[in-house]
Design a protein around this motif. Structure first.
Motif, PDB file in Angstrom:
ATOM      1  N   UNK B  87       0.840  -1.205   0.000  1.00  0.00           N
ATOM      2  CA  UNK B  87       0.000   0.000   0.000  1.00  0.00           C
ATOM      3  C   UNK B  87       0.869   1.247   0.000  1.00  0.00           C
ATOM      4  N   UNK B  88       0.365   2.294  -0.610  1.00  0.00           N
ATOM      5  CA  UNK B  88       1.139   3.521  -0.709  1.00  0.00           C
ATOM      6  C   UNK B  88       1.171   4.216   0.645  1.00  0.00           C
ATOM      7  N   UNK B  89       2.336   4.856   0.996  1.00  0.00           N
ATOM      8  CA  UNK B  89       2.508   5.493   2.303  1.00  0.00           C
ATOM      9  C   UNK B  89       2.236   6.991   2.256  1.00  0.00           C
ATOM     10  N   UNK B  90       1.758   7.465   1.127  1.00  0.00           N
ATOM     11  CA  UNK B  90       1.522   8.906   1.042  1.00  0.00           C
ATOM     12  C   UNK B  90       0.226   9.281   1.754  1.00  0.00           C
ATOM     13  N   UNK B  91       0.174  10.438   2.412  1.00  0.00           N
ATOM     14  CA  UNK B  91      -1.020  10.944   3.093  1.00  0.00           C
ATOM     15  C   UNK B  91      -1.518   9.979   4.162  1.00  0.00           C
ATOM     16  N   UNK B  92      -0.600   9.305   4.840  1.00  0.00           N
ATOM     17  CA  UNK B  92      -1.057   8.365   5.875  1.00  0.00           C
ATOM     18  C   UNK B  92      -1.631   9.121   7.062  1.00  0.00           C
ATOM     19  N   UNK B  93      -1.251  10.382   7.316  1.00  0.00           N
ATOM     20  CA  UNK B  93      -1.790  11.137   8.435  1.00  0.00           C
ATOM     21  C   UNK B  93      -3.238  11.551   8.175  1.00  0.00           C
ATOM     22  N   UNK B  94      -3.667  11.532   6.917  1.00  0.00           N
ATOM     23  CA  UNK B  94      -5.045  11.889   6.625  1.00  0.00           C
ATOM     24  C   UNK B  94      -6.022  10.772   6.986  1.00  0.00           C
TER      25      UNK B  94
END
Lengths: 124, 172
Positions: B87-94
């Motif tokens: 899974x992609x780790x971008x925008x995980x804080x969202x």
């Protein structure tokens, strides 16, 4: 049965090879001898490329080279005719395979820069 | 297709030169027979090289792809296809965090507010720069001229000799 078939095939192949070799031998063997008539007359033309000694010398050289391999008692130098071809004679006449040999020698690339072409070869 | 064309041309050349080899022999034209035979030989060598090279290519390709162990190869290929992609780790804080707190929702709000404030500050600066007048304001000059000493200096008593006695601290 397989062995028998193989044997038959082998025999056929050997027969074909022998026949071919014999045919080739017949075609290219030189029997020599002389023909029945008195003279064979050869009329041929000569083409040259960068042969800077004239057509007469070309024709003479070619004729002497080719006729030197045959058996004859007398031959004449090629004489230039009115239409540019050359006529020469051989005494006595030549048999068929010797005529073929002479024609082949004249028309082959026997000499560099000279190419001959036989117009007529007849015995009389 | 191209290979077929090459082999066709080669075969025709072989046939023609072989045939003419014997024709020239029959005609006692030796030099032409020799040339014919040379052409036959050259074309034959070329065709043999072509066939051998094709065989070698096929062999090399079979060795590469591993013609043996086909069952094992297919099993491994199936496993590799089944494994899910990372899974992609971008925008995980969202994404909603595991503990359930919804604080991360405010992050974009704060960022947006910061951006808006920066924009307002920039606008104010532009307006200020446009409306601020030149330093050469006549009122400023008048006010600043009062800062200097009186005309004759602080110890001047030419008009009133008792000035310093009466008003020691006054500048007038």
């Amino acid at each position: 049965m397989r062995t028998a078939r193989n044997v038959v095939i082998l025999l056929v192949v050997i027969g074909a090879v022998l026949f071919g070799v014999h045919a080739l031998e017949e075609a290219t063997e030189y029997h020599g001898g002389s023909g029945a008539a008195a003279t064979t007359t050869v009329v041929f033309t000569v083409q040259e490329k960068q042969f800077s000694h004239g057509a007469d010398l070309a024709a003479t050289t070619l004729w002497e080279t080719c006729v030197g391999t045959l058996g004859w008692s007398d031959t004449s130098d090629p004489v230039r005719q009115a239409d540019g071809s050359y006529q020469a004679e051989v005494h006595p006449s030549l048999p068929a395979d010797t005529r073929r040999r002479l024609r082949g020698c004249l028309e082959d690339l026997t000499l560099d820069r000279i190419r001959g072409s036989v117009t007529r070869i007849a015995s009389s | 297709m191209r290979r077929l064309f090459v082999i066709g041309v080669g075969g025709l050349t072989l046939l023609g030169s072989g045939l003419y080899f014997f024709v020239y022999l029959y005609r006692w034209e030796w030099n032409r027979a020799v040339v014919s035979g040379l052409i036959f030989l050259a074309v034959e060598v070329a065709l043999v090289g072509l066939v051998i090279s094709a065989r070698l290519t096929k062999l090399a390709r079979a060795v590469e792809t591993g013609a043996e162990h086909p069952a094992r190869r297919s099993r491994i290929a199936t496993r590799l296809h089944e494994a899910p992609a990372e899974p992609s780790a971008a925008f995980s804080w969202l994404r909603s965090s595991g503990s359930g707190s919804s604080a991360p929702v405010f992050i974009p709000i704060l960022m947006g507010t910061g951006l808006a404030l920066s924009g307002a500050a920039w606008l104010v600066e532009r307006i200020g720069r446009a409306t601020a007048r030149n330093s050469s304001d006549p009122h400023i000059a008048a006010r600043m001229s009062r800062l200097g000493p009186p005309p004759g200096g602080l110890l001047d008593d030419s008009t009133d000799p008792l000035r310093l006695l009466r008003h020691p601290a006054s500048p007038r």
